[in-house]
Design an enzyme around this catalytic site. Structure first.
Site, PDB file in Angstrom:
ATOM      1  N   ASP A  70      -6.730  -4.838  -5.471  1.00 14.02           N
ATOM      2  CA  ASP A  70      -6.420  -3.458  -5.062  1.00 14.02           C
ATOM      3  C   ASP A  70      -4.989  -3.066  -5.447  1.00 14.02           C
ATOM      4  O   ASP A  70      -4.676  -1.893  -5.650  1.00 14.02           O
ATOM      5  CB  ASP A  70      -6.556  -3.283  -3.539  1.00 14.02           C
ATOM      6  CG  ASP A  70      -7.635  -4.118  -2.897  1.00 14.02           C
ATOM      7  OD1 ASP A  70      -8.013  -5.166  -3.465  1.00 14.02           O
ATOM      8  OD2 ASP A  70      -8.099  -3.747  -1.824  1.00 14.02           O
ATOM      9  N   ASP A  75       0.794  -1.229   0.000  1.00 13.33           N
ATOM     10  CA  ASP A  75       0.000   0.000   0.000  1.00 13.33           C
ATOM     11  C   ASP A  75       0.826   1.277   0.000  1.00 13.33           C
ATOM     12  O   ASP A  75       0.257   2.380  -0.037  1.00 13.33           O
ATOM     13  CB  ASP A  75      -0.961   0.002   1.199  1.00 13.33           C
ATOM     14  CG  ASP A  75      -2.100  -0.984   0.986  1.00 13.33           C
ATOM     15  OD1 ASP A  75      -2.584  -1.073  -0.150  1.00 13.33           O
ATOM     16  OD2 ASP A  75      -2.490  -1.646   1.953  1.00 13.33           O
TER      17      ASP A  75
HETATM   18  N1  GLY Z   1      -7.296  -1.857  -0.173  1.00 13.82           N
HETATM   19  C1  GLY Z   1      -8.236  -2.206   0.820  1.00 13.82           C
HETATM   20  C2  GLY Z   1      -9.656  -1.900   0.515  1.00 13.82           C
HETATM   21  O1  GLY Z   1     -10.059  -1.582  -0.588  1.00 13.82           O
HETATM   22  O2  GLY Z   1     -10.419  -1.995   1.455  1.00 13.82           O
END
Ligand code: GLY
Length: 399
Positions: free
Chosen positions: A176, A115
């Site tokens: 994601d 992230d």
């Molecule tokens: N990347 C985590 C979410 O979309 O909750």
């Protein structure tokens, strides 16, 4: 006949009195952006007195919940402040955005999760875009070096998670993660080191091969074998079920392939984005107001929660994608995004001044299966909503 004329006249007068004309998109966009400025300036006053922390959501009592910069959402508040500075040209917002970005900078050394792309690109990526501040170049390339330690060539992807709750998977990659590839592309542009760009391409190709079902909906998690690189398992973490359509995941996919087309100009990514858009737009359970249910396959649909964050990410992606396709298709994408923006800017979703712990949007769903962040404001819903408003303004309102 006389009575009929009187009735027609009366109903015309009554409907003339009660019908308010639909506000123009120009009005909707400015109204929502001005509310965003008001909310986020109030929020800054609170955050300024809580050193090192960043806004995250609300707690069970509706009060502001913060996180340290290590949490995956830390870059969204500074990133939104940068967009609001772009909208207003207000030096105060520039200072606020800069100070909040500084709180996130330390994450450039974070090798623990994927992230860092969200954290650093939303904050320092926007700072660089707006100010051309060259100190951002080193921050972004250092972050890319950290992220690239998570790349495994046998798999061809960067690993998403490694925290204890996810160690039952050998090498989890979540949809994601497509969003973090933008930072790798920036790093190649800044450093000339093609390895970051090649990792991004490999990750996008491998995800295209393994994350999607024949209808172009996607799985949330694919677990890879670290030696053979084969997909061992396809499942979910935040959605309703392994085979369900978790709405935010679809939005990440749409945004991710649209962005990868922008960065690479590879037609296969444009095709993928178009397929995902078609799947979403024509989904039989997509509500009229275009705010997706948190998961399209929750058996409780239509009596289940909507996810404003999924709508905001989708709107922003559709607006960008509309610029890469033929005019008629582009108009279809814009029409959906307009409906989403209008709905999100309505009283149902847009916070009233000073309410909602100073977040911009209400009604997002973070992690329903763990009963975490359910029907709450979230910084990433705010970020992509403001980004979509700014994109709409640049593409559809300015001469
Ligand atoms: N990347 C985590 C979410 O979309 O909750």
């Amino acid at each position: 006949m006389k009575n009929y004329v009187v009735i027609c006249l009366l109903s015309f007068m009554v409907s003339g009195c009660v019908t308010t004309p639909e506000p123009s998109m120009e009005h909707v966009v400015d109204y929502a952006l001005n509310r965003a400025v008001e909310q986020y300036k109030h929020m800054y006053a609170v955050m300024d007195s809580i050193p090192e922390m960043l806004p995250r959501s609300v707690d069970k009592n509706g009060g502001l919940e913060t996180s340290d910069s290590y949490f995956w959402t830390s870059g969204f508040y500074p990133g939104t402040l940068w967009y609001l500075y772009e909208y207003t040209g207000d030096e105060q917002l520039k200072e606020m955005a800069s100070r909040m970005s500084d709180r996130v900078e330390i994450q450039k050394y974070n090798k623990d999760n994927h992230d860092v792309g969200f954290m650093i690109n939303c904050s320092f990526g926007n700072k660089y875009r707006l100010l051309g501040d060259t100190s951002c170049i080193d921050i972004i390339t250092t972050t890319a070096r950290s992220l690239s330690t998570r790349y495994r060539s046998a798999v061809g992807c960067t690993r998403s998670w490694s925290h204890p709750g996810t160690l039952h998977w050998q090498f989890p990659v979540i949809i994601d993660n497509m969003m973090n590839l933008e930072l790798l592309c920036r790093a190649t542009e800044f450093s000339g080191d093609k390895s970051f760009y090649n990792m991004a391409i490999s990750h996008a190709d491998k995800t295209m091969a393994n994350h999607f079902r024949p209808d172009y909906s996607c799985y949330h998690v694919v677990n890879y074998d670290t030696i053979s690189g084969n997909a061992l398992q396809k499942c979910t973490w935040q959605g309703y079920a392994d085979e369900s359509v978790w709405s935010r995941g679809q939005s990440w996919a749409l945004y991710g392939y649209t962005m990868m087309y922008r960065e690479t100009k590879q037609p296969r990514y444009l095709e993928q984005a178009r397929h995902i858009a078609r799947f979403l737009i024509n989904h039989p359970k997509m509500p009229q107001d275009k705010i997706p249910y948190w998961d399209f396959d929750d058996p409780g649909v239509p009596n289940v929660l909507r996810d404003a964050s999924a709508a905001a990410i989708m709107a922003s992606a559709l607006l960008e994608l509309s610029g890469y396709v033929d005019k008629a298709t582009g108009q279809d994408y814009i029409a959906v995004a307009e409906t989403q923006l209008k709905t999100l800017a309505s009283d149902e979703y847009l916070a009233k001044p000073g309410e909602n712990a100073n977040f911009i949007l209400k009604h997002s769903v973070g992690f329903l299966p763990q009963n975490s962040e359910v029907d709450v404001p979230l910084t990433y819903a705010d970020y992509y909503f403001v980004e979509a408003l700014m994109r709409y303004r640049a593409m559809c309102l300015k001469e």
